[in-house]
Design a protein around this motif. Structure first.
Motif, PDB file in Angstrom:
ATOM      1  N   PHE A 146     -46.978   1.778  -3.664  1.00 21.91           N
ATOM      2  CA  PHE A 146     -47.667   2.804  -2.745  1.00 21.91           C
ATOM      3  C   PHE A 146     -47.638   4.159  -3.382  1.00 21.91           C
ATOM      4  O   PHE A 146     -48.398   4.964  -3.336  1.00 21.91           O
ATOM      5  N   LEU A 147     -46.206   4.375  -3.594  1.00 18.36           N
ATOM      6  CA  LEU A 147     -45.817   5.689  -4.060  1.00 18.36           C
ATOM      7  C   LEU A 147     -46.579   6.294  -5.371  1.00 18.36           C
ATOM      8  O   LEU A 147     -47.009   7.312  -5.860  1.00 18.36           O
ATOM      9  N   SER A 148     -46.452   5.239  -6.323  1.00 18.05           N
ATOM     10  CA  SER A 148     -47.160   5.279  -7.582  1.00 18.05           C
ATOM     11  C   SER A 148     -48.661   5.605  -7.569  1.00 18.05           C
ATOM     12  O   SER A 148     -49.111   6.530  -8.182  1.00 18.05           O
ATOM     13  N   TRP A 149     -49.296   4.743  -6.579  1.00 12.16           N
ATOM     14  CA  TRP A 149     -50.903   4.917  -6.329  1.00 12.16           C
ATOM     15  C   TRP A 149     -51.144   6.486  -5.798  1.00 12.16           C
ATOM     16  O   TRP A 149     -51.951   7.051  -6.473  1.00 12.16           O
ATOM     17  N   LEU A 150     -50.235   7.032  -5.042  1.00  2.00           N
ATOM     18  CA  LEU A 150     -50.179   8.423  -4.522  1.00  2.00           C
ATOM     19  C   LEU A 150     -50.356   9.368  -5.328  1.00  2.00           C
ATOM     20  O   LEU A 150     -50.946  10.380  -5.640  1.00  2.00           O
ATOM     21  N   ARG A 151     -49.427   9.022  -6.435  1.00  2.00           N
ATOM     22  CA  ARG A 151     -49.348   9.915  -7.627  1.00  2.00           C
ATOM     23  C   ARG A 151     -50.280   9.765  -8.848  1.00  2.00           C
ATOM     24  O   ARG A 151     -50.229  10.381  -9.709  1.00  2.00           O
ATOM     25  N   GLY A 152     -51.190   9.102  -8.458  1.00  2.00           N
ATOM     26  CA  GLY A 152     -52.305   8.818  -9.370  1.00  2.00           C
ATOM     27  C   GLY A 152     -52.012   7.981 -10.832  1.00  2.00           C
ATOM     28  O   GLY A 152     -52.501   7.855 -11.786  1.00  2.00           O
ATOM     29  N   GLU A 153     -50.948   7.226 -10.513  1.00  2.00           N
ATOM     30  CA  GLU A 153     -50.358   6.292 -11.762  1.00  2.00           C
ATOM     31  C   GLU A 153     -50.496   4.645 -11.614  1.00  2.00           C
ATOM     32  O   GLU A 153     -50.409   4.232 -12.621  1.00  2.00           O
ATOM     33  N   LEU A 154     -51.435   4.544 -10.644  1.00  2.00           N
ATOM     34  CA  LEU A 154     -51.621   3.135 -10.251  1.00  2.00           C
ATOM     35  C   LEU A 154     -53.136   2.952  -9.640  1.00  2.00           C
ATOM     36  O   LEU A 154     -53.608   3.854  -8.969  1.00  2.00           O
ATOM     37  N   LYS A 160     -57.859   5.733  -8.036  1.00  2.00           N
ATOM     38  CA  LYS A 160     -57.175   6.894  -8.314  1.00  2.00           C
ATOM     39  C   LYS A 160     -57.895   8.139  -7.603  1.00  2.00           C
ATOM     40  O   LYS A 160     -57.175   9.200  -7.154  1.00  2.00           O
ATOM     41  N   GLU A 161     -59.293   8.123  -7.611  1.00  2.00           N
ATOM     42  CA  GLU A 161     -60.136   9.061  -6.705  1.00  2.00           C
ATOM     43  C   GLU A 161     -59.637   9.334  -5.501  1.00  2.00           C
ATOM     44  O   GLU A 161     -59.746  10.262  -5.053  1.00  2.00           O
ATOM     45  N   LEU A 162     -59.466   7.933  -4.825  1.00  2.00           N
ATOM     46  CA  LEU A 162     -59.378   7.825  -3.449  1.00  2.00           C
ATOM     47  C   LEU A 162     -57.825   8.620  -3.252  1.00  2.00           C
ATOM     48  O   LEU A 162     -57.775   9.284  -2.452  1.00  2.00           O
ATOM     49  N   ALA A 163     -57.091   8.370  -4.007  1.00  2.00           N
ATOM     50  CA  ALA A 163     -55.627   8.923  -3.797  1.00  2.00           C
ATOM     51  C   ALA A 163     -55.645  10.214  -4.027  1.00  2.00           C
ATOM     52  O   ALA A 163     -54.825  11.272  -3.134  1.00  2.00           O
ATOM     53  N   ALA A 164     -56.401  10.755  -4.708  1.00  2.00           N
ATOM     54  CA  ALA A 164     -56.571  12.301  -5.117  1.00  2.00           C
ATOM     55  C   ALA A 164     -56.993  13.003  -3.890  1.00  2.00           C
ATOM     56  O   ALA A 164     -56.905  14.173  -3.781  1.00  2.00           O
ATOM     57  N   GLN A 165     -57.765  12.345  -2.898  1.00  2.00           N
ATOM     58  CA  GLN A 165     -58.258  12.989  -1.845  1.00  2.00           C
ATOM     59  C   GLN A 165     -57.428  13.015  -0.734  1.00  2.00           C
ATOM     60  O   GLN A 165     -57.951  13.319   0.551  1.00  2.00           O
ATOM     61  N   ILE A 166     -56.252  12.502  -0.672  1.00  2.00           N
ATOM     62  CA  ILE A 166     -55.413  12.255   0.546  1.00  2.00           C
ATOM     63  C   ILE A 166     -54.775  13.701   0.683  1.00  2.00           C
ATOM     64  O   ILE A 166     -54.201  14.426  -0.138  1.00  2.00           O
ATOM     65  N   SER A 206     -40.149  12.607  -1.387  1.00  2.00           N
ATOM     66  CA  SER A 206     -40.035  13.468  -2.011  1.00  2.00           C
ATOM     67  C   SER A 206     -41.103  13.125  -3.486  1.00  2.00           C
ATOM     68  O   SER A 206     -41.470  14.194  -4.364  1.00  2.00           O
ATOM     69  N   LEU A 207     -41.405  12.048  -3.535  1.00  2.00           N
ATOM     70  CA  LEU A 207     -42.131  11.610  -4.840  1.00  2.00           C
ATOM     71  C   LEU A 207     -43.507  11.484  -4.330  1.00  2.00           C
ATOM     72  O   LEU A 207     -44.442  11.399  -5.315  1.00  2.00           O
ATOM     73  N   ILE A 208     -43.959  11.866  -3.098  1.00  2.00           N
ATOM     74  CA  ILE A 208     -45.212  12.207  -2.758  1.00  2.00           C
ATOM     75  C   ILE A 208     -45.909  13.564  -3.220  1.00  2.00           C
ATOM     76  O   ILE A 208     -45.232  14.443  -3.187  1.00  2.00           O
ATOM     77  N   PRO A 209     -47.168  13.711  -3.925  1.00  2.00           N
ATOM     78  CA  PRO A 209     -47.542  14.906  -4.242  1.00  2.00           C
ATOM     79  C   PRO A 209     -47.120  16.022  -3.122  1.00  2.00           C
ATOM     80  O   PRO A 209     -47.523  15.707  -1.897  1.00  2.00           O
ATOM     81  N   SER A 210     -46.655  17.211  -3.480  1.00  2.00           N
ATOM     82  CA  SER A 210     -46.313  18.275  -2.612  1.00  2.00           C
ATOM     83  C   SER A 210     -47.553  18.900  -1.661  1.00  2.00           C
ATOM     84  O   SER A 210     -47.214  19.350  -0.889  1.00  2.00           O
ATOM     85  N   GLN A 211     -48.575  18.624  -2.220  1.00  2.00           N
ATOM     86  CA  GLN A 211     -49.909  19.192  -1.520  1.00  2.00           C
ATOM     87  C   GLN A 211     -50.199  18.577  -0.387  1.00  2.00           C
ATOM     88  O   GLN A 211     -50.986  18.640   0.438  1.00  2.00           O
ATOM     89  N   MET A 244     -37.744  19.800   3.477  1.00  2.00           N
ATOM     90  CA  MET A 244     -39.030  19.475   2.727  1.00  2.00           C
ATOM     91  C   MET A 244     -40.106  20.333   3.016  1.00  2.00           C
ATOM     92  O   MET A 244     -40.548  20.229   4.541  1.00  2.00           O
ATOM     93  N   PRO A 245     -40.694  21.327   2.220  1.00  2.00           N
ATOM     94  CA  PRO A 245     -41.815  22.139   2.771  1.00  2.00           C
ATOM     95  C   PRO A 245     -43.136  21.366   3.122  1.00  2.00           C
ATOM     96  O   PRO A 245     -43.923  22.114   4.101  1.00  2.00           O
ATOM     97  N   ASN A 246     -43.314  20.258   3.024  1.00  2.00           N
ATOM     98  CA  ASN A 246     -44.499  19.698   3.157  1.00  2.00           C
ATOM     99  C   ASN A 246     -44.247  18.704   4.321  1.00  2.00           C
ATOM    100  O   ASN A 246     -45.273  17.973   4.719  1.00  2.00           O
ATOM    101  N   VAL A 247     -43.184  18.649   5.009  1.00  2.00           N
ATOM    102  CA  VAL A 247     -42.984  17.776   6.186  1.00  2.00           C
ATOM    103  C   VAL A 247     -42.802  18.608   7.578  1.00  2.00           C
ATOM    104  O   VAL A 247     -42.219  19.622   7.321  1.00  2.00           O
ATOM    105  N   VAL A 248     -43.498  17.982   8.259  1.00  2.00           N
ATOM    106  CA  VAL A 248     -43.458  18.572   9.618  1.00  2.00           C
ATOM    107  C   VAL A 248     -42.846  17.501  10.666  1.00  2.00           C
ATOM    108  O   VAL A 248     -43.401  16.227  10.782  1.00  2.00           O
ATOM    109  N   MET A 249     -41.911  18.023  11.111  1.00  2.00           N
ATOM    110  CA  MET A 249     -41.163  16.797  12.288  1.00  2.00           C
ATOM    111  C   MET A 249     -41.580  16.957  13.727  1.00  2.00           C
ATOM    112  O   MET A 249     -41.689  18.186  14.151  1.00  2.00           O
ATOM    113  N   LEU A 250     -42.129  15.975  14.216  1.00  2.00           N
ATOM    114  CA  LEU A 250     -42.800  16.196  15.400  1.00  2.00           C
ATOM    115  C   LEU A 250     -42.106  15.164  16.570  1.00  2.00           C
ATOM    116  O   LEU A 250     -41.294  14.180  16.347  1.00  2.00           O
ATOM    117  N   SER A 251     -42.380  15.433  17.864  1.00  2.00           N
ATOM    118  CA  SER A 251     -42.199  14.504  19.054  1.00  2.00           C
ATOM    119  C   SER A 251     -42.735  13.081  19.054  1.00  2.00           C
ATOM    120  O   SER A 251     -43.750  13.011  18.362  1.00  2.00           O
TER     121      SER A 251
END
Length: 396
Positions: A146-154, A160-166, A206-211, A244-251
């Protein structure tokens, strides 16, 4: 807490046409015989007679009264069968001999969204839950796929276009398996230290794209107290996630608005791990007999109709440390997303999108004993511009 809930629910019910002449119970009891009445009350007790009638004890802040529901009123008796303890509902009927003979039941319910709210820019959101990092049943290979797909490697070009829109990922509880959650859990752990589990979780995320913005709420396996509402996962144990700058911890629960632009107010996402679900799957016939865990959308609709995430006392562990009931659904969501049941599903109720987030853990001995068959490594993806949902599969 329950008095506060009563008044929170009362404001929804008083707006209904059937409830324009509501009286408090003490005033109903003082009325003449054979008068038509309407009340707003909480279900204090429910009894099914040998002949199939239902007798309810309803209460409000002024007192209690019996409400008789006749089995001859077939539609009404079916509705009454779905009433649970601590439901706050409206009732109409005829007062006679110190009891009310019911004619109708009015639920708080959410209004029908006349329009399916859609973002005005392209973007997709992913819903994950029950990752259970640290468990020996954690599906590491599938999660890394799943992580590889998110990075556009799978995947193929379309995938891959779908992953780029996440743009957003929601993790709806049980990020890690925890420690000491149940007896002899240590025998089922590969990471026996809670700090180590969260360090590994941070490494994987952290292996998820930072954006991509990642929102995380706790579940019953995470390092936080079980009483709901749960605060964010304790920073002392999950500090790498907080860094991690792209993580938001919630209740848990939480409401998040995403997709806002200058011309669009955003899509409201209600996140709730779902600890209360087990109670309703077990205790409500209309849910248990129509699919149970595999149709968790029935439970989600059941709760939206009540505008509460855990209406019956003991369906969750409640923290009454508020001057309001924090599990009342005040904001009608555009998306209601849950986890806990380890089964992926997407449905619609009054133009609210219902999503259950699968899991990343294979079947455990406890689940096998209970006859519960999880459906792991599924990923619901929603297009915020069209509200179209795909469920991707990362397991053979």
């Amino acid at each position: 807490c329950f008095v506060a809930r009563y008044y929170q629910m009362e404001k929804y019910l008083r707006g209904r046409p059937e409830m324009q002449s509501v009286l408090s119970i003490n005033k109903i009891i003082a009325k003449k015989e054979r008068d038509k009445v309407s009340l707003i009350g909480m279900v204090y007790e429910k009894t099914v007679t040998k002949t199939g009638h239902i007798i309810l004890t309803m209460e409000d802040p002024t007192g209690k009264v019996a409400v008789h529901i006749s089995k001859e009123k077939r539609e009404l008796i079916q509705q009454a069968k779905n009433l649970i303890l601590d439901d706050v509902v409206g009732m109409t009927g005829v007062f006679n001999q110190k009891a009310i003979y019911g004619d109708s039941i009015v639920w708080p319910d959410i209004p029908f969204n006349t329009e399916l709210k859609k973002a005005d820019e392209e973007g997709r959101a992913i819903f994950l839950s029950d990752v259970h990092i640290g468990s020996k049943y954690f599906l590491s290979e599938e999660f890394n796929k799943f992580l590889s797909w998110l990075r556009g490697e799978l995947g193929n070009e379309t995938q891959k276009e779908l992953a780029a829109q996440i743009k957003y990922i929601f993790i709806i509880g049980d990020l890690v398996d925890g420690v000491g959650v149940y007896p002899e859990q240590d025998k089922e752990l590969v990471l026996k230290d809670i700090n180590e589990q969260y360090r590994e979780a941070a490494r994987l995320l952290s292996l998820i794209p930072s954006q991509i913005k990642i929102f995380i709420i706790p579940g019953n396996h995470d390092c936080v107290h079980l009483f709901e509402p749960q605060p964010p996962i304790y920073e002392d144990y999950a500090k790498p996630l907080y860094e991690m700058p792209n993580v938001v911890m919630l209740s848990n629960p939480a409401v998040v608005s995403v997709g806002q632009t200058e011309n669009f107010s955003g899509i409201n996402v209600l996140l709730y791990h779902g600890y209360s679900f087990d109670h309703y799957v077990s205790e409500v016939d209309s849910i248990r007999n129509n699919g149970g865990y595999s149709r968790i959308d029935l439970t989600m609709k059941f709760l939206l109709k009540r505008r509460h995430l855990a209406p019956t006392f003991a369906s969750n562990q409640l923290s009454p440390a508020f001057n309001f009931d924090p599990l009342v659904i005040d904001t009608v969501p555009d998306i209601f997303a849950t986890g806990h049941i380890h089964y992926s599903l997407a449905a619609n109720f009054k133009n609210v999108t219902l999503i259950s987030g699968s899991c990343w853990q294979s079947s455990t001995p406890f689940q096998e004993k209970m006859g519960h068959k999880p459906e792991p490594a599924r990923v619901p993806v929603i297009n915020l511009k069209t509200r179209e949902i795909k469920i991707l599969k990362f397991i053979d």
